[in-house]
Design a protein around this motif. Structure first.
Motif, PDB file in Angstrom:
ATOM      1  N   HIS A   9       0.863  -1.270  -0.041  1.00 27.20           N
ATOM      2  CA  HIS A   9      -0.045  -0.062  -0.015  1.00 27.20           C
ATOM      3  C   HIS A   9       0.987   1.354  -0.090  1.00 27.20           C
ATOM      4  O   HIS A   9       0.582   2.376  -0.627  1.00 27.20           O
ATOM      5  N   HIS A  10       1.821   1.262   0.777  1.00 27.94           N
ATOM      6  CA  HIS A  10       2.864   2.269   0.903  1.00 27.94           C
ATOM      7  C   HIS A  10       4.129   2.367  -0.366  1.00 27.94           C
ATOM      8  O   HIS A  10       4.976   3.107  -0.092  1.00 27.94           O
ATOM      9  N   ASN A  11       3.843   1.368  -1.233  1.00 32.81           N
ATOM     10  CA  ASN A  11       4.781   1.252  -2.196  1.00 32.81           C
ATOM     11  C   ASN A  11       6.279   1.034  -1.512  1.00 32.81           C
ATOM     12  O   ASN A  11       7.312   1.303  -1.948  1.00 32.81           O
ATOM     13  N   ILE A  12       6.221   0.025  -0.634  1.00 30.68           N
ATOM     14  CA  ILE A  12       7.684  -0.477  -0.003  1.00 30.68           C
ATOM     15  C   ILE A  12       7.836  -1.960  -0.427  1.00 30.68           C
ATOM     16  O   ILE A  12       7.073  -2.829  -0.540  1.00 30.68           O
ATOM     17  N   GLU A  13       9.191  -2.086  -1.046  1.00 28.34           N
ATOM     18  CA  GLU A  13       9.361  -3.406  -1.431  1.00 28.34           C
ATOM     19  C   GLU A  13       9.710  -4.252  -0.227  1.00 28.34           C
ATOM     20  O   GLU A  13      10.631  -3.734   0.728  1.00 28.34           O
ATOM     21  N   LEU A  14       9.280  -5.529  -0.101  1.00 26.35           N
ATOM     22  CA  LEU A  14       9.575  -6.430   0.988  1.00 26.35           C
ATOM     23  C   LEU A  14      10.241  -7.474   0.512  1.00 26.35           C
ATOM     24  O   LEU A  14       9.572  -8.181  -0.372  1.00 26.35           O
ATOM     25  N   LYS A  15      11.564  -7.500   0.816  1.00 22.43           N
ATOM     26  CA  LYS A  15      12.485  -8.651   0.420  1.00 22.43           C
ATOM     27  C   LYS A  15      12.732  -9.698   1.621  1.00 22.43           C
ATOM     28  O   LYS A  15      13.287  -9.272   2.518  1.00 22.43           O
ATOM     29  N   VAL A  16      12.589 -10.868   1.285  1.00 25.88           N
ATOM     30  CA  VAL A  16      12.826 -11.812   2.345  1.00 25.88           C
ATOM     31  C   VAL A  16      13.889 -12.949   1.644  1.00 25.88           C
ATOM     32  O   VAL A  16      13.679 -13.468   0.708  1.00 25.88           O
ATOM     33  N   THR A  17      15.000 -13.356   2.660  1.00 25.02           N
ATOM     34  CA  THR A  17      15.950 -14.206   2.190  1.00 25.02           C
ATOM     35  C   THR A  17      15.703 -15.259   3.341  1.00 25.02           C
ATOM     36  O   THR A  17      15.889 -14.857   4.782  1.00 25.02           O
ATOM     37  N   THR A  18      15.862 -16.643   3.183  1.00 23.93           N
ATOM     38  CA  THR A  18      15.705 -17.528   4.165  1.00 23.93           C
ATOM     39  C   THR A  18      16.947 -18.587   4.041  1.00 23.93           C
ATOM     40  O   THR A  18      17.384 -18.735   2.730  1.00 23.93           O
ATOM     41  N   PRO A  19      17.290 -19.244   4.866  1.00 21.83           N
ATOM     42  CA  PRO A  19      18.209 -20.336   4.704  1.00 21.83           C
ATOM     43  C   PRO A  19      17.718 -21.425   3.650  1.00 21.83           C
ATOM     44  O   PRO A  19      16.283 -21.617   3.780  1.00 21.83           O
ATOM     45  N   PRO A  20      18.664 -21.809   2.992  1.00 22.32           N
ATOM     46  CA  PRO A  20      18.002 -22.830   1.888  1.00 22.32           C
ATOM     47  C   PRO A  20      17.416 -24.352   2.541  1.00 22.32           C
ATOM     48  O   PRO A  20      16.430 -24.647   2.237  1.00 22.32           O
ATOM     49  N   ALA A  21      18.342 -24.836   3.509  1.00 20.71           N
ATOM     50  CA  ALA A  21      17.667 -25.956   4.267  1.00 20.71           C
ATOM     51  C   ALA A  21      16.260 -25.851   5.057  1.00 20.71           C
ATOM     52  O   ALA A  21      15.794 -24.676   5.386  1.00 20.71           O
ATOM     53  N   SER A  22      15.496 -26.946   5.158  1.00 22.55           N
ATOM     54  CA  SER A  22      14.522 -26.735   5.871  1.00 22.55           C
ATOM     55  C   SER A  22      14.721 -27.026   7.347  1.00 22.55           C
ATOM     56  O   SER A  22      15.547 -27.824   7.907  1.00 22.55           O
ATOM     57  N   VAL A  23      14.390 -25.870   8.185  1.00 22.50           N
ATOM     58  CA  VAL A  23      14.775 -25.863   9.573  1.00 22.50           C
ATOM     59  C   VAL A  23      13.471 -25.619  10.614  1.00 22.50           C
ATOM     60  O   VAL A  23      12.414 -25.156  10.029  1.00 22.50           O
ATOM     61  N   CYS A  24      13.322 -26.448  11.700  1.00 21.14           N
ATOM     62  CA  CYS A  24      12.395 -26.208  12.494  1.00 21.14           C
ATOM     63  C   CYS A  24      12.759 -25.345  13.711  1.00 21.14           C
ATOM     64  O   CYS A  24      13.949 -25.474  14.293  1.00 21.14           O
ATOM     65  N   ILE A  25      11.877 -24.617  14.232  1.00 30.68           N
ATOM     66  CA  ILE A  25      12.312 -23.708  15.527  1.00 30.68           C
ATOM     67  C   ILE A  25      11.073 -24.187  16.586  1.00 30.68           C
ATOM     68  O   ILE A  25       9.867 -24.478  16.078  1.00 30.68           O
ATOM     69  N   GLU A  26      11.289 -23.902  17.679  1.00 35.72           N
ATOM     70  CA  GLU A  26      10.563 -24.295  18.666  1.00 35.72           C
ATOM     71  C   GLU A  26      10.238 -22.944  19.294  1.00 35.72           C
ATOM     72  O   GLU A  26      11.029 -22.168  20.000  1.00 35.72           O
ATOM     73  N   VAL A  27       8.925 -22.356  19.097  1.00 32.87           N
ATOM     74  CA  VAL A  27       8.679 -20.991  19.695  1.00 32.87           C
ATOM     75  C   VAL A  27       7.138 -20.890  20.110  1.00 32.87           C
ATOM     76  O   VAL A  27       6.491 -21.927  19.848  1.00 32.87           O
ATOM     77  N   ASP A  28       6.590 -20.042  20.754  1.00 37.03           N
ATOM     78  CA  ASP A  28       5.306 -19.850  20.655  1.00 37.03           C
ATOM     79  C   ASP A  28       4.769 -19.125  19.602  1.00 37.03           C
ATOM     80  O   ASP A  28       4.998 -18.101  19.365  1.00 37.03           O
ATOM     81  N   PRO A  29       4.033 -19.800  18.759  1.00 37.62           N
ATOM     82  CA  PRO A  29       3.759 -19.321  17.127  1.00 37.62           C
ATOM     83  C   PRO A  29       3.068 -18.035  17.299  1.00 37.62           C
ATOM     84  O   PRO A  29       3.514 -16.990  16.657  1.00 37.62           O
ATOM     85  N   ASP A  30       2.030 -17.973  18.185  1.00 32.92           N
ATOM     86  CA  ASP A  30       1.195 -16.596  18.093  1.00 32.92           C
ATOM     87  C   ASP A  30       1.760 -15.478  18.638  1.00 32.92           C
ATOM     88  O   ASP A  30       1.897 -14.499  17.922  1.00 32.92           O
ATOM     89  N   TRP A  31       2.717 -15.600  19.877  1.00 31.63           N
ATOM     90  CA  TRP A  31       3.378 -14.451  20.357  1.00 31.63           C
ATOM     91  C   TRP A  31       4.742 -14.130  19.527  1.00 31.63           C
ATOM     92  O   TRP A  31       4.961 -12.983  19.286  1.00 31.63           O
ATOM     93  N   PHE A  32       5.241 -15.234  18.860  1.00 33.53           N
ATOM     94  CA  PHE A  32       6.481 -14.794  18.303  1.00 33.53           C
ATOM     95  C   PHE A  32       6.075 -14.100  16.938  1.00 33.53           C
ATOM     96  O   PHE A  32       6.559 -13.162  16.659  1.00 33.53           O
ATOM     97  N   ARG A  33       4.968 -14.607  16.353  1.00 35.05           N
ATOM     98  CA  ARG A  33       4.709 -13.894  15.037  1.00 35.05           C
ATOM     99  C   ARG A  33       4.327 -12.479  15.193  1.00 35.05           C
ATOM    100  O   ARG A  33       4.578 -11.541  14.637  1.00 35.05           O
TER     101      ARG A  33
END
Lengths: 116, 489
Positions: free
Chosen positions: B353-377
């Motif tokens: 909406h504000h014309n901002i480019e959002l670029k995301v880079t992630t590690p190539p391998a599949s990784v699992c993390i242990e968090v509280d998904p709701d609060w972490f998000r």
């Protein structure tokens, strides 16, 4: 010629609302999001009335009002305070009216009509 | 008071003569012609002294006498007997008899013997009284020790140098068993006495003093305590030691802090809420007039406006809910990419909406993390939305972008790096941004967002590093353990 109202508020949603409301009711509207810009606009546009929020990012509303009233050309411009702060009546004592958010739009239009 | 004496002898003529003699000597005298008869009398009579001729040839009589002695060990026996059975009597009664007198009874011998017996009885009574007193004292002491131990406060007794000379059970539990250590060392891990020490004040003026302190337990926990001191004096009235009683009021203080911030929050929030309601009024006005005038452009604007306001109100209410209820994290294992997608899904619309480019880079391998998904998000969304705000409020640049770079740090941490080229922050904003109710956004901010985001990351055992420069942009590096930390303070 249409009467002109200057809206000074840092919340774009409120500015948008007031602009539309005034234009719909036959006024011309311009706006400023900071006190500094508001003063510049006032000097340039010579509005017939100013609506003023008390909490602005760069300056406190009452101080803006003092600056405004020290300008000979502007000091007689009526000011309506529209703010979310309670007890704002006393903040700018020379204001023609003080409304607190959320305000009644018919009341606002009535006050505007009486003062331009 | 006269002593009660029982004379046991078959020879009634002799006993009556003795009775007359002894009554003159102010004894309360009673007679029995056999030990059997005496046995029947002793319970009611309860004599202090028995004067008896054991009548040696009669074994029953001797046995009955011995029975009396074992029934009533406190009765003092004076045995009198003919000279030829004198030693035999001693053999029979040994030390169970107080004294032995030969017949015929000499008055001076009898007087002396009775006098000694009287002294002995008085002495025994005194010992009995004292041992009862000692027993009472012991009981009282045990009771006081129990009170001392069970009082739900930390009690220490300290000497002039603030060395601890006694502690109660609760103190030992939370601060250890050391006796002779310095109070300031155990409570505050200091090397010198505290300023404004209430114990020192009590040593000086003998009065009670009260202070509130923050102390650290042996397990490293901080407690707020309310301390009272009282002087302990010796017989001469000199203050030898001071007792300090510290009540743990941590919970009360926490509650108070929480209430204070809640009040502060509601106060600061009412202003924001009023702004939002005005914005919502604006949206409704646009909608109403848009529909009346059949102006689709205006109606569309109205929907957008209402949408934005409802989002803001929703977010604020969620923040309030988070703040009013402190909750435990609910850890779940989640795939990192899936988590990131759910985060960017929320932020992407407002960035576009504000014309901002959002670029995301992630590690190539599949990784699992242990968090509280709701609060972490919600924490991550907060950081990203701040980046969006920083970009959309910046008018100095033509193009804005936000980079979200996720990478693994070591084997056990994952890093979320957020870089924007928005407004940037000055030093003051940088230092204050995680404090409650600090907002650089004027009427748009509540001051809760980053405070809560910071809190959530810390709860996850994570850290946040910030670099920022005014007009250039900001970089946040949020690092959290990939698995749930063992202990979170």
């Amino acid at each position: 010629m249409k009467k002109k109202i200057l809206i000074i508020d840092d919340d774009p949603a409120v500015v948008d609302y007031l602009t539309t409301l005034f234009e719909d009711n036959g006024y011309a509207a311009c706006s400023a999001m900071t006190a500094q810009d508001g003063l510049k606009r006032a000097q340039k546009e010579r509005p017939d009335l100013i609506t003023l929020d008390l909490e602005l990012p760069d300056e406190w509303g009452p101080r803006f009002y003092r600056k405004l009233s020290s300008d000979k050309e502007l000091k007689n411009t009526p000011v309506i305070v529209i703010s979310g702060l309670s007890g704002n009546k006393y903040a700018v004592s020379k204001a023609v009216a003080s409304l607190s958010k959320p305000f009644d739009r018919d009341e606002l239009l009535k006050i505007v009509k009486e003062n331009v | 008071m006269s002593r009660t004496i029982l004379i046991i002898d078959q020879d009634m003529e002799l006993t009556e003569a003795l009775a007359v003699y002894l009554e003159r000597r102010r004894f309360d005298v009673h007679l029995a012609d056999s030990a059997d008869m005496a046995l029947k009398m002793i319970n009611d009579l309860d004599p202090e002294i028995i004067l008896a001729d054991p009548n040696i040839p009669d074994p029953d009589n001797i046995a009955a006498l011995q029975q009396i002695k074992s029934l009533k060990p406190k009765i003092q026996f004076i045995i009198y007997t003919l000279p030829d059975t004198f030693e035999k009597a001693m053999e029979l009664f040994q030390s169970k008899a107080f004294d032995y007198i030969k017949k015929p009874v000499s008055s001076i011998e009898l007087d002396l013997s009775l006098k000694k017996a009287g002294k002995w009885i008085a002495l025994e009574k005194k010992i009995e009284r004292n041992s009862k007193k000692i027993k009472d004292l012991k009981n009282a002491q045990a009771l006081f020790q129990q009170l001392f131990d069970e009082v739900p406060c930390y009690i220490t007794v300290q000497d002039k140098n603030f060395r601890i000379t006694a502690t109660n059970r609760l103190f030992k539990k939370d601060f250890g068993h050391e006796i002779g250590e310095f109070c300031y060392k155990i409570y505050k891990h200091r090397t010198t006495p505290c300023t404004d020490c209430p114990v020192a004040a009590t040593f000086k003026d003998g009065r009670r003093h009260q202070t509130e302190e923050v102390v650290t337990s042996k397990s490293g926990e901080q407690y707020h305590v309310l301390t009272w001191t009282a002087a302990i004096r010796d017989e001469a009235g000199q203050i030898t030691q001071v007792m300090e009683m510290a009540t743990n009021i941590t919970q009360i203080r926490q509650l108070q802090d929480h209430l204070t911030s809640l009040g502060l929050m509601l106060g600061s929030m009412s202003h924001g809420i009023k702004g939002m309601l005005t914005g919502l009024d604006g949206g409704i006005y646009l909608l109403e007039t848009g529909i009346n005038r059949q102006d689709p452009k205006r109606t569309h604007r109205a929907f957008h406006q209402i949408h934005v306001m409802v989002e803001r109100i929703r977010k604020m209410i969620l923040d309030i809910l988070y703040f009013t209820k402190s909750r435990e994290l609910e850890y779940r294992e989640i795939e990192l990419k899936k988590m990131i997608r759910s985060i960017t899904d929320i932020v992407q619309p407002s960035a576009s909406h504000h014309n901002i480019e959002l670029k995301v880079t992630t590690p190539p391998a599949s990784v699992c993390i242990e968090v509280d998904p709701d609060w972490f998000r919600s924490a991550m969304v907060n950081f990203l939305e701040n980046a969006v705000d920083a970009c959309s409020s910046d008018t100095t640049k033509d193009k804005h972008h936000i980079l979200l770079n996720i990478f693994l740090k070591g084997t056990d941490h994952v890093c979320f790096e957020i870089t924007d080229n928005g407004l940037g922050m000055d030093r003051e904003t940088r230092e204050k941004m995680f404090t409650l109710f600090f907002s650089s956004k004027g009427s748009k901010g509540t001051g809760l967002g980053l405070f809560i985001a910071n809190h959530v990351i810390r709860q996850h055992g994570g850290t946040i590093a910030v670099e920022s420069e005014v007009k250039t942009g900001s970089r946040f590096e949020i690092s959290i353990p990939r698995t749930r930390p063992i202990k979170i303070l």
